[in-house]
Scaffold this motif. Structure first.
Motif, PDB file in Angstrom:
ATOM      1  N   THR A 192     -53.767  62.297   2.623  1.00 14.04           N
ATOM      2  CA  THR A 192     -53.012  61.282   3.354  1.00 14.04           C
ATOM      3  C   THR A 192     -51.581  61.751   3.562  1.00 14.04           C
ATOM      4  N   LEU A 193     -51.115  61.656   4.807  1.00 10.85           N
ATOM      5  CA  LEU A 193     -49.758  62.031   5.175  1.00 10.85           C
ATOM      6  C   LEU A 193     -48.896  60.780   5.226  1.00 10.85           C
ATOM      7  N   ASP A 194     -47.725  60.843   4.595  1.00 11.84           N
ATOM      8  CA  ASP A 194     -46.810  59.709   4.577  1.00 11.84           C
ATOM      9  C   ASP A 194     -45.398  60.201   4.896  1.00 11.84           C
ATOM     10  N   SER A 248     -55.600  61.462   7.086  1.00 13.84           N
ATOM     11  CA  SER A 248     -55.183  60.147   7.571  1.00 13.84           C
ATOM     12  C   SER A 248     -53.685  59.995   7.359  1.00 13.84           C
ATOM     13  N   GLY A 249     -53.100  58.977   7.981  1.00  7.77           N
ATOM     14  CA  GLY A 249     -51.674  58.703   7.834  1.00  7.77           C
ATOM     15  C   GLY A 249     -51.447  57.328   7.251  1.00  7.77           C
ATOM     16  N   ALA A 254     -46.636  58.888  10.616  1.00  2.00           N
ATOM     17  CA  ALA A 254     -47.735  59.797  10.292  1.00  2.00           C
ATOM     18  C   ALA A 254     -48.959  59.492  11.142  1.00  2.00           C
ATOM     19  N   ARG A 255     -49.273  58.222  11.296  1.00  2.00           N
ATOM     20  CA  ARG A 255     -50.436  57.852  12.112  1.00  2.00           C
ATOM     21  C   ARG A 255     -50.222  58.250  13.565  1.00  2.00           C
ATOM     22  N   TRP A 265     -51.974  64.612  17.784  1.00  5.15           N
ATOM     23  CA  TRP A 265     -52.704  65.857  17.603  1.00  5.15           C
ATOM     24  C   TRP A 265     -54.194  65.713  17.917  1.00  5.15           C
ATOM     25  N   GLY A 266     -54.624  64.494  18.235  1.00  2.36           N
ATOM     26  CA  GLY A 266     -56.029  64.279  18.535  1.00  2.36           C
ATOM     27  C   GLY A 266     -56.887  64.093  17.301  1.00  2.36           C
ATOM     28  N   LEU A 267     -56.273  63.674  16.193  1.00  2.39           N
ATOM     29  CA  LEU A 267     -57.007  63.494  14.935  1.00  2.39           C
ATOM     30  C   LEU A 267     -57.161  62.003  14.599  1.00  2.39           C
TER      31      LEU A 267
END
Length: 334
Positions: A291-293, A319-320, A325-326, A332-334
């Motif tokens: 998870t990216l924050d 995930s963000g 992050a989201r 980026w298409g993720l």
């Protein structure tokens, strides 16, 4: 020697399309970056899979957009392919040329005879990118290969970057023959084969070259194969999602948004970034998810996430948790 990324190398080998130019226009900042390398005395070379121009034409194009270049600094897949054929075939041998006039001229300079039909009894077919290549010539190539001619492709780039988006590259045209013949070319000369890079290093007597490219499947893979460090710039074909999913044979040493990354500390571009947090971002891993924050420079987030995906987390497991992050992952298409 300077303390920035470029200062650690005695030769910088640039891909062209997507790194320095888009078709025939300079990418923002490219002339200034290359000019700065010239000013500090760093050797520069250009290695391109695009077979539609000869070295002298490429050098003239670069000079015209503010990048002084000499033909000897430019290595093209067209010239390399013709040279290979010149070594393999007797002088004067007929070679069916599928591509631009530049490829035909290289074949002539290699001491061979360019032809365009099966009736000319070609002993080889050389195929490179050419915007005017059509069905009729592709058909003659298929017939010639089926009759026993050696099939050489200058490169297999599926796309060619342009200001309007990716366009069909030579790899797309090679796919036409591959489908009709149900086989692969006998030889692919350009990147990801390492020859263009090793030749550039040899010509410059470089001991520590750096390859700069925009494609993981050609520029970066070619550098890895050649045992050279590489910088991926995000101004062309390969994007963040591609980098996150890259296998070991396609992983660069560094990543940057553009060529300005050459003049920042190497530690600011090293990939993956061996940390859990940096530059306002934090990545938390839980088994096969990460998870990216936070918020900050997107390239820093990318480098942090590469640490996770290159060590077992599937791209689908990212995930963000913050809005930034989201948004970034969605971009980026993720």
């Amino acid at each position: 020697m300077t303390d920035d990324l470029a200062g650690g190398y005695d030769l910088v080998v640039f891909d062209l399309d997507g790194v320095v130019i888009l078709i025939d226009h300079a990418i923002d900042g490219a002339p200034e970056a290359i000019g700065a390398l010239h000013e500090r005395g760093t050797a520069v070379a250009y290695a391109t899979n695009n077979a539609s121009r000869r070295s002298a034409e490429v050098a003239a194009l670069l000079t015209g957009i503010g990048v002084p270049a000499q033909p000897a600094e430019v290595l093209t897949s067209a010239g390399a392919s013709a040279a290979v054929l010149g070594e393999k075939l007797p002088a004067g041998s007929p070679v069916l040329v599928v591509g631009a006039d530049a490829l035909r001229d290289e074949v002539v300079d290699a001491g061979l005879t360019p032809v365009s039909t099966l009736e000319d009894k070609p002993v080889a077919v050389v195929q490179g990118y050419g915007p005017e290549v059509g069905w009729r010539l592709l058909a003659e190539a298929v017939l010639s290969v089926r009759a026993g001619a050696m099939w050489v492709a200058t490169n297999t780039d599926k796309t060619l970057p342009s200001p309007r988006g990716p366009l069909p590259g030579n790899g797309s045209l090679v796919a036409v023959l591959r489908t009709a013949l149900d086989r692969e070319p006998d030889l692919v000369v350009g990147k990801p084969e390492p020859g263009l890079f090793t030749t550039a290093a040899s010509q410059s007597h470089a001991e520590r070259p750096l390859v700069v490219g925009d494609r993981l499947d050609t520029d970066i893979q070619g550098a890895v194969t050649a045992g050279m460090d590489s910088l991926l710039v995000l101004t062309g074909v390969s994007g963040p999602a591609d980098l996150l999913a890259a296998g070991p044979e396609r992983r660069p040493s560094f990543v940057a948004a553009d060529l300005s990354g050459l003049f920042r500390p190497a530690a600011d571009a090293t990939v993956p970034l061996d940390a859990d947090e940096a530059g306002g971002w934090r990545v938390t891993r839980d088994d096969d998810t990460a998870t990216l924050d936070g918020e900050g420079d997107p390239v820093v987030a990318l480098r942090l996430l590469c640490r996770a995906t290159w060590n077992g987390v599937p791209v689908s497991g990212l995930s963000g948790s913050s809005e930034q992050a989201r948004d970034l992952l969605a971009e980026w298409g993720l």
